[in-house]
Design a protein around this motif. Structure first.
Motif, PDB file in Angstrom:
ATOM      1  N   SER A 129      96.002   5.546  55.363  1.00 32.40           N
ATOM      2  CA  SER A 129      96.740   5.318  54.111  1.00 32.40           C
ATOM      3  C   SER A 129      96.797   6.576  53.248  1.00 32.40           C
ATOM      4  O   SER A 129      96.190   6.666  52.176  1.00 32.40           O
ATOM      5  CB  SER A 129      96.115   4.156  53.324  1.00 32.40           C
TER       6      SER A 129
ATOM      7  N   HIS B 208      99.251   7.670  51.548  1.00 34.29           N
ATOM      8  CA  HIS B 208     100.005   7.430  50.302  1.00 34.29           C
ATOM      9  C   HIS B 208     100.836   8.645  49.893  1.00 34.29           C
ATOM     10  O   HIS B 208     100.967   8.952  48.702  1.00 34.29           O
ATOM     11  CB  HIS B 208      99.072   7.036  49.153  1.00 34.29           C
TER      12      HIS B 208
ATOM     13  N   ASN C  75     105.298  10.686  46.957  1.00 31.14           N
ATOM     14  CA  ASN C  75     104.462  10.452  45.793  1.00 31.14           C
ATOM     15  C   ASN C  75     104.137  11.784  45.122  1.00 31.14           C
ATOM     16  O   ASN C  75     104.265  12.857  45.726  1.00 31.14           O
ATOM     17  CB  ASN C  75     103.178   9.740  46.221  1.00 31.14           C
TER      18      ASN C  75
ATOM     19  N   TRP D 136      97.816  11.344  41.917  1.00 30.24           N
ATOM     20  CA  TRP D 136      97.781   9.943  41.493  1.00 30.24           C
ATOM     21  C   TRP D 136      98.985   9.624  40.628  1.00 30.24           C
ATOM     22  O   TRP D 136      99.342  10.376  39.715  1.00 30.24           O
ATOM     23  CB  TRP D 136      96.520   9.631  40.692  1.00 30.24           C
ATOM     24  N   SER D 137      99.603   8.502  40.927  1.00 31.40           N
ATOM     25  CA  SER D 137     100.631   7.958  40.048  1.00 31.40           C
ATOM     26  C   SER D 137     100.490   6.450  40.023  1.00 31.40           C
ATOM     27  O   SER D 137     100.034   5.832  41.001  1.00 31.40           O
ATOM     28  CB  SER D 137     102.037   8.343  40.519  1.00 31.40           C
ATOM     29  N   ALA D 138     100.889   5.837  38.925  1.00 30.09           N
ATOM     30  CA  ALA D 138     100.809   4.384  38.824  1.00 30.09           C
ATOM     31  C   ALA D 138     101.724   3.718  39.827  1.00 30.09           C
ATOM     32  O   ALA D 138     101.427   2.631  40.336  1.00 30.09           O
ATOM     33  CB  ALA D 138     101.153   3.943  37.405  1.00 30.09           C
TER      34      ALA D 138
ATOM     35  N   GLY E 270     100.015   5.232  43.652  1.00 22.46           N
ATOM     36  CA  GLY E 270      98.590   5.319  43.953  1.00 22.46           C
ATOM     37  C   GLY E 270      98.137   6.749  44.170  1.00 22.46           C
ATOM     38  O   GLY E 270      98.792   7.704  43.746  1.00 22.46           O
ATOM     39  N   GLN E 271      97.006   6.927  44.842  1.00 21.60           N
ATOM     40  CA  GLN E 271      96.388   8.237  45.047  1.00 21.60           C
ATOM     41  C   GLN E 271      96.758   8.805  46.408  1.00 21.60           C
ATOM     42  O   GLN E 271      96.386   8.282  47.451  1.00 21.60           O
ATOM     43  CB  GLN E 271      94.873   8.135  44.939  1.00 21.60           C
ATOM     44  N   THR E 272      97.506   9.897  46.413  1.00 20.30           N
ATOM     45  CA  THR E 272      97.773  10.622  47.647  1.00 20.30           C
ATOM     46  C   THR E 272      96.483  11.252  48.151  1.00 20.30           C
ATOM     47  O   THR E 272      95.670  11.750  47.366  1.00 20.30           O
ATOM     48  CB  THR E 272      98.831  11.712  47.421  1.00 20.30           C
TER      49      THR E 272
ATOM     50  N   GLU F  39      97.479  -0.540  33.697  1.00 22.57           N
ATOM     51  CA  GLU F  39      98.078   0.023  34.905  1.00 22.57           C
ATOM     52  C   GLU F  39      98.272   1.526  34.814  1.00 22.57           C
ATOM     53  O   GLU F  39      98.075   2.248  35.784  1.00 22.57           O
ATOM     54  CB  GLU F  39      99.442  -0.632  35.189  1.00 22.57           C
TER      55      GLU F  39
ATOM     56  N   TRP G 193      92.816   5.706  34.287  1.00 24.43           N
ATOM     57  CA  TRP G 193      92.097   6.895  34.753  1.00 24.43           C
ATOM     58  C   TRP G 193      92.240   8.088  33.827  1.00 24.43           C
ATOM     59  O   TRP G 193      91.353   8.933  33.771  1.00 24.43           O
ATOM     60  CB  TRP G 193      92.568   7.269  36.152  1.00 24.43           C
TER      61      TRP G 193
END
Length: 492
Positions: A43, A45, A118, A134-136, A139-141, A351, A355
């Motif tokens: 994953s 992402h 992403n 990271w983006s809402a 998610g976290q690449t 959301e 973080w």
């Protein structure tokens, strides 16, 4: 919709060979890899959206120099068949039905726009303690070389996708380090061209003076091939007025590029204090010297005023740029200015802001003094350009400046944020708007490190040629993605 994650087949064994991604590079095979290693474990992402099947099929019938080549595009660049979110839930339905001119050029050259990548949300211009990648919305690449390590930002998805074999190449964008840093830590080639060589129209903006899109690929040749298709003048972007004079077949001759007689300016202070990075850099300089380059040591310390002036300028330019972009969106977009974005994030705090916050948004909203801005922008551009790169090139009579791009990837830390090392000199090229190429230089404990090549305005072809020359003579053994958490080597 993404392809089914059940298409695991033998995608992982197909991804890599000693030279990078294998010849089996049809869009369908890339889609299978996305399903196998981006959607499913591990994953990565890296891919936030895949183009509609009909659009991919139609593109397969295109002709041109990039015919059939699958390209992923960072999700702050508009594409007619997918939303453009900049990683934010505020723009999750931002389907404009438009292609950014650079995307239209790629399609015209035959490229298959496979999907969107992403990114660090809002291209890492929202809060002060963000985690790269990271983006809402996405998610976290993760970094394919060590999935618990940072992919750096903000073109993290583009770099990680290329490293993971999810596309032939990808497009990133940079304001300061957002192409070159991800390229370095993900072990791929990234090129930030001269600002004005590639149109920024219909790209979510940060800075009218520093923003640019650029190619990311597994070789300098492929990055140059992608750049050739992207470059050119665009009436919608005044910065590209001179692009027609400088656009060229940037890939021509790179296969035989040599370093004989090239004067290389070594930015010794910018090598940093990480011993193994310095050793890799010395090895790279030895490779270049053996290939006929003249190594010229340079002692340079940037003005402490540069970072302060750049920051002040970016805040003002972001407010003006994002307000104009949002106001011009077609349809009934609910958010039309920076104030609306700030309010949205507050309303969706769980959301969006679990973080990190939106301190940069808030500072930009208050950055309204044009005289202060113009002074800051003038200082920043002068210190990085005329008194920075230009002065160093002239004083030392060198063709290019080199330094490590950055250090090895640090552990992903959503709680505290990124942990950048004081390595490299990429901000000079970013603030001046000059070309900057990062080429894989080797690895530290399996973690890639890139070598930066920088020169003056419109010296894009020269930088690519010298970078390709180094790539041909590089003696360091490059690491391969492991798709596992980083582990301390045993047996020592």
């Amino acid at each position: 919709m993404r392809p089914s994650a059940s298409i695991i087949l033998s995608a992982l064994p197909l991804v890599f060979s000693a030279a990078g991604v294998q010849a089996k590079d049809t869009p369908e095979e890339y889609l299978a890899r996305i399903a196998a290693i981006d959607d499913a474990a591990p994953s990565i992402h890296a891919v936030i959206a895949v183009a509609p099947a009909a659009a991919i099929a139609a593109a397969r019938r295109s002709t041109g120099p990039l015919a059939g080549r699958a390209v992923l595009v960072k999700d702050n660049i508009e594409t007619r068949d997918m939303p453009t979110t900049a990683g934010s839930l505020a723009l999750k339905n931002n389907a404009t039905g438009r292609d950014a001119p650079l995307v239209a050029r790629l399609r015209g050259a035959g490229a298959v726009i496979l999907g969107k990548t992403n990114l660090s949300e809002w291209a890492n211009f929202r809060g002060t303690s963000s985690s790269s990648g990271w983006s809402a919305a996405g998610g976290q690449t993760k970094n394919p070389y060590a999935i618990d390590r940072s992919p750096c930002g903000s073109s993290s998805g583009s770099a990680a996708a290329v490293a993971a074999g999810l596309s032939w190449a990808a497009v990133g964008t940079e304001t300061d380090g957002s192409i070159t840093c991800p390229a370095s830590v993900n072990g791929v080639v990234g090129f930030k061209p001269t600002v004005g060589l590639v149109s920024r129209a219909l790209v979510v903006p940060i800075s009218v003076t520093q923003d640019t899109a650029g190619p990311m690929a597994t070789s300098v040749h492929d990055a140059a091939l992608l750049l050739t298709a992207m470059a050119g003048a665009d009436p919608a972007d005044p910065a590209t007025a001179e692009a027609g004079k400088h656009a060229a077949n940037f890939a021509a001759g790179l296969a035989k590029a040599k370093l004989t007689g090239v004067r290389v300016g070594v930015m010794r202070r910018q090598v940093g204090s990480v011993r193994r990075v310095a050793a890799l850099f010395d090895k790279a300089m030895a490779d270049m010297k053996r290939a006929g380059a003249e190594i010229v040591e340079i002692d340079f310390a940037p003005s402490p005023r540069l970072e302060q002036a750049e920051s002040a300028a970016l805040l003002f330019e972001f407010r003006e740029g994002i307000d104009a972009y949002l106001a011009a969106l077609p349809g009934s977009a609910p958010i039309r200015d920076l104030g609306g974005l700030i309010a949205f994030n507050k309303a969706h705090e769980a959301e969006e802001m679990r973080w990190f916050g939106q301190e940069l948004f808030e500072k930009a909203l208050a950055a309204t003094d044009r005289a202060t801005y113009e002074k800051a922008r003038g200082d920043a551009t002068r210190l990085a350009g005329a008194e920075g790169i230009d002065a160093l090139l002239a004083k030392h009579k060198v063709d290019v400046l080199v330094a490590p791009t950055t250090g090895p990837a640090w552990p992903i830390d959503l709680v505290i944020g990124d942990h950048f090392l004081n390595i490299g000199a990429g901000s000079l090229a970013a603030v001046a708007g000059y070309p900057h190429l990062s080429v894989p230089m080797g690895a530290v404990e399996g973690l890639p490190v890139g070598l930066s090549f920088m020169a003056g305005k419109w010296a894009d072809a020269r930088v690519l040629r010298i970078g390709a020359g180094y790539e041909r003579v590089r003696s360091a053994i490059l690491a391969k993605p492991g798709f596992q958490p980083w582990r301390e080597p045993t047996g020592r």
